[in-house]
Design a protein around this motif. Structure first.
Motif, PDB file in Angstrom:
ATOM      1  N   ILE A   1      -8.468  29.601 -50.488  1.00 61.36           N
ATOM      2  CA  ILE A   1      -7.036  29.865 -50.542  1.00 61.36           C
ATOM      3  C   ILE A   1      -6.426  29.550 -49.178  1.00 61.36           C
ATOM      4  CG2 ILE A   1      -7.157  32.327 -49.898  1.00 61.36           C
ATOM      5  CD1 ILE A   1      -5.138  32.826 -52.211  1.00 61.36           C
ATOM      6  N   VAL A   2      -5.157  29.188 -49.196  1.00 56.09           N
ATOM      7  CA  VAL A   2      -4.417  28.914 -47.966  1.00 56.09           C
ATOM      8  C   VAL A   2      -3.503  30.105 -47.705  1.00 56.09           C
ATOM      9  CG1 VAL A   2      -2.626  27.456 -46.956  1.00 56.09           C
ATOM     10  CG2 VAL A   2      -4.483  26.410 -48.276  1.00 56.09           C
ATOM     11  N   SER A   3      -3.485  30.585 -46.476  1.00 55.73           N
ATOM     12  CA  SER A   3      -2.573  31.681 -46.154  1.00 55.73           C
ATOM     13  C   SER A   3      -1.165  31.132 -45.964  1.00 55.73           C
ATOM     14  CB  SER A   3      -3.027  32.397 -44.887  1.00 55.73           C
ATOM     15  OG  SER A   3      -2.022  33.319 -44.517  1.00 55.73           O
ATOM     16  N   GLY A   4      -0.250  31.622 -46.767  1.00 58.53           N
ATOM     17  CA  GLY A   4       1.141  31.168 -46.652  1.00 58.53           C
ATOM     18  C   GLY A   4       1.887  31.884 -45.538  1.00 58.53           C
ATOM     19  N   ALA A   5       1.404  33.072 -45.175  1.00 55.96           N
ATOM     20  CA  ALA A   5       2.050  33.860 -44.122  1.00 55.96           C
ATOM     21  C   ALA A   5       1.281  33.705 -42.816  1.00 55.96           C
ATOM     22  CB  ALA A   5       2.094  35.332 -44.533  1.00 55.96           C
ATOM     23  N   GLY A   6       1.909  34.057 -41.705  1.00 56.34           N
ATOM     24  CA  GLY A   6       1.227  34.061 -40.415  1.00 56.34           C
ATOM     25  C   GLY A   6       0.404  35.332 -40.264  1.00 56.34           C
ATOM     26  N   HIS A   7      -0.681  35.257 -39.508  1.00 51.81           N
ATOM     27  CA  HIS A   7      -1.528  36.425 -39.255  1.00 51.81           C
ATOM     28  C   HIS A   7      -2.066  36.345 -37.831  1.00 51.81           C
ATOM     29  CE1 HIS A   7      -1.524  37.760 -43.395  1.00 51.81           C
ATOM     30  NE2 HIS A   7      -1.743  36.522 -43.779  1.00 51.81           N
TER      31      HIS A   7
ATOM     32  N   GLU B   1     -10.655  38.799 -40.213  1.00 56.69           N
ATOM     33  CA  GLU B   1      -9.517  39.640 -40.610  1.00 56.69           C
ATOM     34  C   GLU B   1      -9.435  39.715 -42.128  1.00 56.69           C
ATOM     35  OE1 GLU B   1      -5.686  38.565 -38.925  1.00 56.69           O
ATOM     36  OE2 GLU B   1      -4.672  40.223 -39.935  1.00 56.69           O
ATOM     37  N   LEU B   2      -9.495  40.959 -42.621  1.00 56.31           N
ATOM     38  CA  LEU B   2      -9.278  41.216 -44.048  1.00 56.31           C
ATOM     39  C   LEU B   2      -7.800  41.520 -44.246  1.00 56.31           C
ATOM     40  CD1 LEU B   2     -10.074  42.066 -47.009  1.00 56.31           C
ATOM     41  CD2 LEU B   2     -10.670  44.315 -46.059  1.00 56.31           C
ATOM     42  N   HIS B   3      -7.176  40.917 -45.268  1.00 58.09           N
ATOM     43  CA  HIS B   3      -5.734  41.125 -45.483  1.00 58.09           C
ATOM     44  C   HIS B   3      -5.427  40.994 -46.968  1.00 58.09           C
ATOM     45  CE1 HIS B   3      -1.443  41.002 -44.569  1.00 58.09           C
ATOM     46  NE2 HIS B   3      -1.748  41.299 -43.317  1.00 58.09           N
ATOM     47  N   ILE B   4      -4.384  41.685 -47.405  1.00 60.18           N
ATOM     48  CA  ILE B   4      -3.919  41.450 -48.774  1.00 60.18           C
ATOM     49  C   ILE B   4      -3.296  40.066 -48.838  1.00 60.18           C
ATOM     50  CG2 ILE B   4      -3.567  43.919 -49.237  1.00 60.18           C
ATOM     51  CD1 ILE B   4      -0.517  43.373 -48.890  1.00 60.18           C
ATOM     52  N   GLU B   5      -3.326  39.458 -50.034  1.00 60.20           N
ATOM     53  CA  GLU B   5      -2.887  38.056 -50.139  1.00 60.20           C
ATOM     54  C   GLU B   5      -1.400  37.872 -49.831  1.00 60.20           C
ATOM     55  OE1 GLU B   5      -3.267  36.339 -54.056  1.00 60.20           O
ATOM     56  OE2 GLU B   5      -2.091  34.615 -53.445  1.00 60.20           O
ATOM     57  N   GLN B   6      -0.560  38.814 -50.242  1.00 59.66           N
ATOM     58  CA  GLN B   6       0.899  38.678 -50.102  1.00 59.66           C
ATOM     59  C   GLN B   6       1.425  37.513 -50.926  1.00 59.66           C
ATOM     60  OE1 GLN B   6       0.637  38.764 -45.563  1.00 59.66           O
ATOM     61  NE2 GLN B   6       2.277  40.246 -45.888  1.00 59.66           N
ATOM     62  N   GLY B   7       0.686  37.128 -51.939  1.00 58.53           N
ATOM     63  CA  GLY B   7       1.093  36.088 -52.878  1.00 58.53           C
ATOM     64  C   GLY B   7       0.419  36.386 -54.200  1.00 58.53           C
TER      65      GLY B   7
ATOM     66  N   TRP C   1      -4.227  44.977 -33.437  1.00 58.76           N
ATOM     67  CA  TRP C   1      -3.310  44.139 -32.646  1.00 58.76           C
ATOM     68  C   TRP C   1      -1.910  44.737 -32.660  1.00 58.76           C
ATOM     69  CZ3 TRP C   1      -5.775  40.604 -29.878  1.00 58.76           C
ATOM     70  CH2 TRP C   1      -6.980  40.076 -30.348  1.00 58.76           C
ATOM     71  N   THR C   2      -1.289  44.813 -31.490  1.00 54.62           N
ATOM     72  CA  THR C   2       0.077  45.346 -31.391  1.00 54.62           C
ATOM     73  C   THR C   2       1.106  44.363 -31.964  1.00 54.62           C
ATOM     74  OG1 THR C   2      -0.484  46.597 -29.394  1.00 54.62           O
ATOM     75  CG2 THR C   2       1.863  46.116 -29.747  1.00 54.62           C
ATOM     76  N   ASN C   3       2.079  44.929 -32.665  1.00 51.32           N
ATOM     77  CA  ASN C   3       3.241  44.176 -33.166  1.00 51.32           C
ATOM     78  C   ASN C   3       2.886  42.868 -33.858  1.00 51.32           C
ATOM     79  OD1 ASN C   3       5.853  43.473 -33.805  1.00 51.32           O
ATOM     80  ND2 ASN C   3       6.367  42.729 -31.750  1.00 51.32           N
ATOM     81  N   GLU C   4       2.231  42.982 -34.995  1.00 49.15           N
ATOM     82  CA  GLU C   4       2.028  41.784 -35.820  1.00 49.15           C
ATOM     83  C   GLU C   4       3.298  41.447 -36.570  1.00 49.15           C
ATOM     84  OE1 GLU C   4       1.162  39.154 -39.090  1.00 49.15           O
ATOM     85  OE2 GLU C   4       1.998  41.160 -39.230  1.00 49.15           O
TER      86      GLU C   4
ATOM     87  N   ALA D   1      10.904  40.560 -31.863  1.00 52.60           N
ATOM     88  CA  ALA D   1      10.399  39.220 -32.142  1.00 52.60           C
ATOM     89  C   ALA D   1       9.539  38.771 -30.959  1.00 52.60           C
ATOM     90  CB  ALA D   1      11.569  38.259 -32.337  1.00 52.60           C
ATOM     91  N   PRO D   2       8.585  37.885 -31.150  1.00 50.95           N
ATOM     92  CA  PRO D   2       8.205  37.300 -32.440  1.00 50.95           C
ATOM     93  C   PRO D   2       7.098  38.098 -33.121  1.00 50.95           C
ATOM     94  CG  PRO D   2       7.001  36.220 -30.688  1.00 50.95           C
ATOM     95  CD  PRO D   2       7.834  37.292 -30.043  1.00 50.95           C
ATOM     96  N   ALA D   3       6.765  37.682 -34.342  1.00 53.22           N
ATOM     97  CA  ALA D   3       5.621  38.246 -35.043  1.00 53.22           C
ATOM     98  C   ALA D   3       4.329  37.819 -34.342  1.00 53.22           C
ATOM     99  CB  ALA D   3       5.612  37.773 -36.496  1.00 53.22           C
ATOM    100  N   MET D   4       3.236  38.505 -34.645  1.00 46.46           N
ATOM    101  CA  MET D   4       1.912  38.214 -34.066  1.00 46.46           C
ATOM    102  C   MET D   4       2.007  38.149 -32.543  1.00 46.46           C
ATOM    103  SD  MET D   4       1.949  35.549 -36.948  1.00 46.46           S
ATOM    104  CE  MET D   4       1.068  34.157 -36.278  1.00 46.46           C
ATOM    105  N   MET D   5       2.670  39.165 -31.993  1.00 51.78           N
ATOM    106  CA  MET D   5       3.031  39.144 -30.579  1.00 51.78           C
ATOM    107  C   MET D   5       1.823  39.305 -29.656  1.00 51.78           C
ATOM    108  SD  MET D   5       5.637  41.736 -28.639  1.00 51.78           S
ATOM    109  CE  MET D   5       7.240  40.989 -28.885  1.00 51.78           C
TER     110      MET D   5
END
Ligand SMILES: [Zn+2]
Length: 416
Positions: A356-362, A192-198, A129-132, A138-142
């Motif tokens: 787990i709850v994702s605290g960040a946007g994805h 989507e696999l992602h690092i937790e960032q927490g 995905w372009t420009n997460e 701006a914005p994120a997750m574009m």
């Protein structure tokens, strides 16, 4: 249909080598990456990813937002594909894994299927995905936002970076503005696999986060107006102290968030005090309240209690208030079937896991609006991310990609 066997594993060395190879493009100054969206470095990263996809025999599609879709055909091409991916762009001082793990983990899924000679009924599409990140534009997750119909493509093209360059023109300049209409693809499921960032997974020594929800948030900007007066000569009962009001609201926000544990959070981040002089009682304060919860009812309840509390506080202090909502994102509940596929995969592979709850946007948060979606998370050292020092272990990456592999293959259905 039989689930994939527990012996089905990705190639850990190849995944790790690919991540390290990608990290050579747009190196940062402290061991991380600066591969911001639609820069030359982003273009170079895309070319490398495309070369790997070509070598794996995948068919590449690119849409008008520059999002890359690499397709491995299924035995029934008429079925909707299972999508897997994340983003290759980084923060200006970003890490090597945020986003990259999800894209290259997806690529590793199809490479492993090829190694093992496994066919699936549904096609599988690996996505970048372009420009997460939303750092340069701006914005994120574009692009995922445009794909899901939340953001307007023409309007997004006109967004400018700090040098005044337009997103649409930069996308064209690096040669990755595709011709495919955005959002027309039909998605059977997205993982989507992602690092937790927490810090939760690492603290608890758990391999896999099964992401059930994404935090919703509200930002409230509050202005309290009292009266500026001399700190020495104004009798205490005569004061209309906007600073004291702000202090009480800060305490209130904390208390309300504590009432909705374990998942809700709340804080006052930005604060301005006027006139900000050591011997003047603050006549005006402006501050923002940030509250988050994975449940909409909780978010609304917190919002309601904060507004009520501010009213009470201000009445007692004889000050006026104004509240403006300046940001809002609804909580995300990921698809029960996809979440189960992730949990079953972790279970089958013998990895420890927890919800787990994702605290960040994805990107997954937007795609969840248009297709059944779930996320897999792996730990990251000290919960650190958006930092060049972001670090994960090869074992964590492998566990995450193994779970991704099983969830995707299970959903795409192995042909016996
Ligand atoms: Zn990310």
């Amino acid at each position: 249909m039989a689930a994939p066997g527990e012996n089905l594993r990705i190639n850990s060395d190849r995944l790790w080598d690919s991540i390290m190879e990608m990290a050579k493009i747009g190196p940062g100054i402290a061991g991380g990456n600066n591969r911001q969206t639609v820069t030359d470095e982003d273009g170079e990263g895309r070319h490398l990813f495309k070369r790997w996809c070509d070598e794996a025999g995948l068919e590449m599609g690119v849409d008008e937002m520059g999002t890359m879709f690499a397709r491995r055909e299924g035995t029934d091409p008429s079925l909707q594909p299972v999508y897997v991916g994340s983003h290759l762009d980084t923060q200006p001082t970003g890490g090597k894994y945020d986003g990259v793990l999800g894209v290259l983990g997806g690529l590793e899924v199809v490479r492993s299927l090829d190694d093992l000679g496994i066919k699936t009924k549904h096609p599988i599409v690996v996505t970048n995905w372009t420009n997460e990140e939303g750092a340069r534009f701006a914005p994120a997750m574009m692009a995922s936002g445009v794909f899901a119909g939340v953001l307007d493509q023409a309007e997004i093209y006109s967004h400018v970076d700090k040098d005044g360059k337009k997103f649409g023109e930069e996308l064209e300049r690096i040669g990755w503005k595709g011709t495919e209409k955005v959002g027309e693809r039909k998605i059977h499921a997205f993982f989507e696999l992602h690092i937790e960032q927490g810090p939760i997974l690492e603290d608890e020594g758990i391999d896999i986060g099964v992401v059930t929800h994404g935090q919703g948030l509200k930002w409230l900007q509050v202005t309290l107006t009292g009266r500026e007066a001399h700190t020495g000569s104004t009798p205490m009962p005569k004061r209309r102290n906007a600073g004291l009001g702000m202090a009480r609201v800060i305490e209130l926000v904390h208390e309300i968030a504590m009432d909705y544990q374990p998942d809700a959070v709340g804080a006052v981040g930005h604060m301005e005090v006027y006139p900000n002089s050591r011997n003047i009682i603050a006549g005006r304060t402006v501050f923002t309240i940030d509250i988050r919860s994975p449940e909409k009812e909780v978010l609304d309840a917190m919002d309601g209690r904060i507004r009520e509390g501010i009213d009470t506080i201000c009445e007692a202090l004889d000050i006026k208030y104004q509240i403006e909502q300046v940001g809002h994102f609804d909580p995300v509940t990921f698809d029960a079937g996809c979440v189960k596929a992730v949990r079953d995969a972790a279970e089958r592979l013998g990895y420890t896991h927890r919800n787990i709850v994702s605290g960040a946007g994805h990107d997954a948060c937007w795609i969840n609006r248009v297709a059944p979606t779930a996320m897999v998370m792996c730990p990251c050292v000290d919960g650190l991310s958006h930092n060049e020092a972001e670090e994960i272990t090869k074992e964590w990456a492998t566990a995450g990609a193994d779970v991704l592999f099983h969830a995707v293959v299970d959903t795409a259905v192995i042909v016996e």
